[in-house]
Design an enzyme around this catalytic site. Structure first.
Site, mmCIF file in Angstrom:
data_model
loop_
_atom_site.group_PDB
_atom_site.id
_atom_site.type_symbol
_atom_site.label_atom_id
_atom_site.label_comp_id
_atom_site.label_asym_id
_atom_site.label_seq_id
_atom_site.Cartn_x
_atom_site.Cartn_y
_atom_site.Cartn_z
ATOM 1 C CB SER A 144 65.486 8.346 8.122
ATOM 2 O OG SER A 144 66.625 8.850 8.114
ATOM 3 C CG HIS A 162 45.283 24.415 28.699
ATOM 4 N ND1 HIS A 162 45.272 25.871 28.454
ATOM 5 C CD2 HIS A 162 44.069 24.113 29.170
ATOM 6 C CE1 HIS A 162 44.198 26.334 28.824
ATOM 7 N NE2 HIS A 162 43.489 25.463 29.296
ATOM 8 C CE LYS A 219 62.522 9.836 12.435
ATOM 9 N NZ LYS A 219 63.390 11.052 11.957
ATOM 10 C CD GLU A 241 56.849 15.763 8.908
ATOM 11 O OE1 GLU A 241 57.559 16.116 9.754
ATOM 12 O OE2 GLU A 241 57.140 14.952 8.231
#
Ligand code: ARG
Length: 362
Positions: A262, A141, A268, A275
């Site tokens: 970024s 969970h 970043k 992804e």
């Protein structure tokens, strides 16, 4: 407009090697059964080899006036050899030819996918060996649940990819059937020597029902399904690693070469590779939907709809090959931040289960 709408050459040119190898075997068989003279066979086989070189070297002129790779090769063959070239297609239809090409193509591609998966399996084992004493929280969970090792975690994925490898083996068995000789749908009155072609092209079996052979795309559904399962596993692993690499978790640090910065925020480090694996998975699952939907309600035998089997297959195969390699690089290059994982274990009440079990046994 119809030419453009009808043409498959834009994507089925990829089958040129298989198309030419299949045609060479067919020509040799036609010679064996006396349809072609030895000299005619030589002329055809040599010209087919030359066409293969032309295409490989980018010297071949493709045109949407000729629908597909089969017509391109045949037209060029006739241009090069004249009347003899017209004899090659004896006892053959594009319907059994296209199925042959796809099966030959898949045989090669499935070997490549298996090799990629085997490399990934070895990498996971090597990584797990290094991380046998790296403790981390295991989750249910998405909540800290019980203590595990990073090795235990990595080997969970080892078993998923091992199952994928087994699935691909099953797909390979289904692919390994020679359809040539089925003709358009009803076979041929010419006494074709299918056994000779089978041995020549290295297939294990010949197909038994010509109507089934020209309309069967089960092997493509199965190949895309196997690819989609690999992608699902890669996508889950990607999701885990994306979460583990956040500042909040900080369990792993991903290899710089697989991340980007970024355009606006200098601090970043984005996990783009993972992804994109996760994102591309949706398209491969879409490929599976495409092929299923294509076949549903399709009357026997060949229908032109079947031309639309190629793009989903090519896309699924190309994507899974790249994604497996990227993931392999990621696992090889990632750093396990052991202190962060350990801190997460010691900050929690996770050992409560082990303590309760200890007391129970006591
Ligand atoms: N371009 C076609 C395909 O990919 C080849 C077979 C064409 N057969 C036919 N009867 N029109 O399916």
């Amino acid at each position: 407009m119809m030419e453009r709408f009808s043409a498959s050459i834009g994507f089925d040119w990829m089958l040129y090697e298989q198309d030419i190898e299949g045609s060479k075997a067919h020509a040799e068989m036609l010679c064996r059964i006396g349809v072609l003279s030895a000299n005619e066979k030589e002329v055809l086989v040599n010209a087919l080899e030359d066409i293969k070189t032309e295409i490989r070297d980018g010297e071949f002129a493709f045109s949407s006036a000729l629908e597909d790779i089969h017509m391109h090769v045949e037209a060029r063959l006739i241009e090069m050899t004249g009347e003899v070239g017209k004899k090659l297609h004896t006892g053959r239809s594009r319907n059994d030819q296209v199925s042959l090409d796809m099966r030959m193509f898949l045989k090669r591609e499935l070997i490549e996918i298996s090799e990629g998966l085997r490399t990934l399996l070895m990498t996971l084992i090597a990584r797990a060996e290094q991380e046998q004493r790296t403790i981390m929280p295991g989750y249910t969970h998405m909540q800290r649940a019980q203590v595990v090792t990073f090795a235990h975690y990595l080997l969970a994925y080892y078993y998923m990819f091992k199952r994928d490898l087994g699935r691909i083996k099953t797909v390979q068995e289904g692919v390994d059937v020679l359809p040539l000789g089925s003709g358009a749908l009803a076979g041929s009155t010419i006494p074709l020597d299918r056994e000779f072609v089978r041995a020549k092209l290295g297939f294990s079996r010949v197909s038994e029902n010509s109507m089934d052979s020209v309309s069967d795309r089960d092997f493509i559904v199965e190949a895309i399904f196997a690819a989609a399962m690999v992608m699902i596993h890669l996508s889950r692993l990607s999701e885990d690693l994306i979460i583990f690499s956040t500042e909040e978790f900080g369990f792993v640090s991903l290899p710089d070469a697989l991340c980007t910065g970024s355009s606006l925020m200098p601090h970043k480090k984005n996990p783009d590779s993972l992804e994109l694996i996760r994102g591309n998975t949706s398209r491969v699952v879409g490929d599976l939907f495409s092929i299923f939907t294509l076949l549903k309600g399709l009357p026997l035998t060949y229908d032109r709809d079947l031309q639309e089997d190629k793009e989903p297959l090519f896309h699924a195969i190309g994507t899974v090959k790249d994604a497996v390699s990227i993931m392999d690089l990621c696992i090889k290059g990632l750093t396990a931040r052991k202190e962060r994982m350990e801190t997460a274990v010691y900050e929690s009440f996770m050992p409560a289960v082990e303590m309760a079990e200890y007391l129970t046994v006591k």
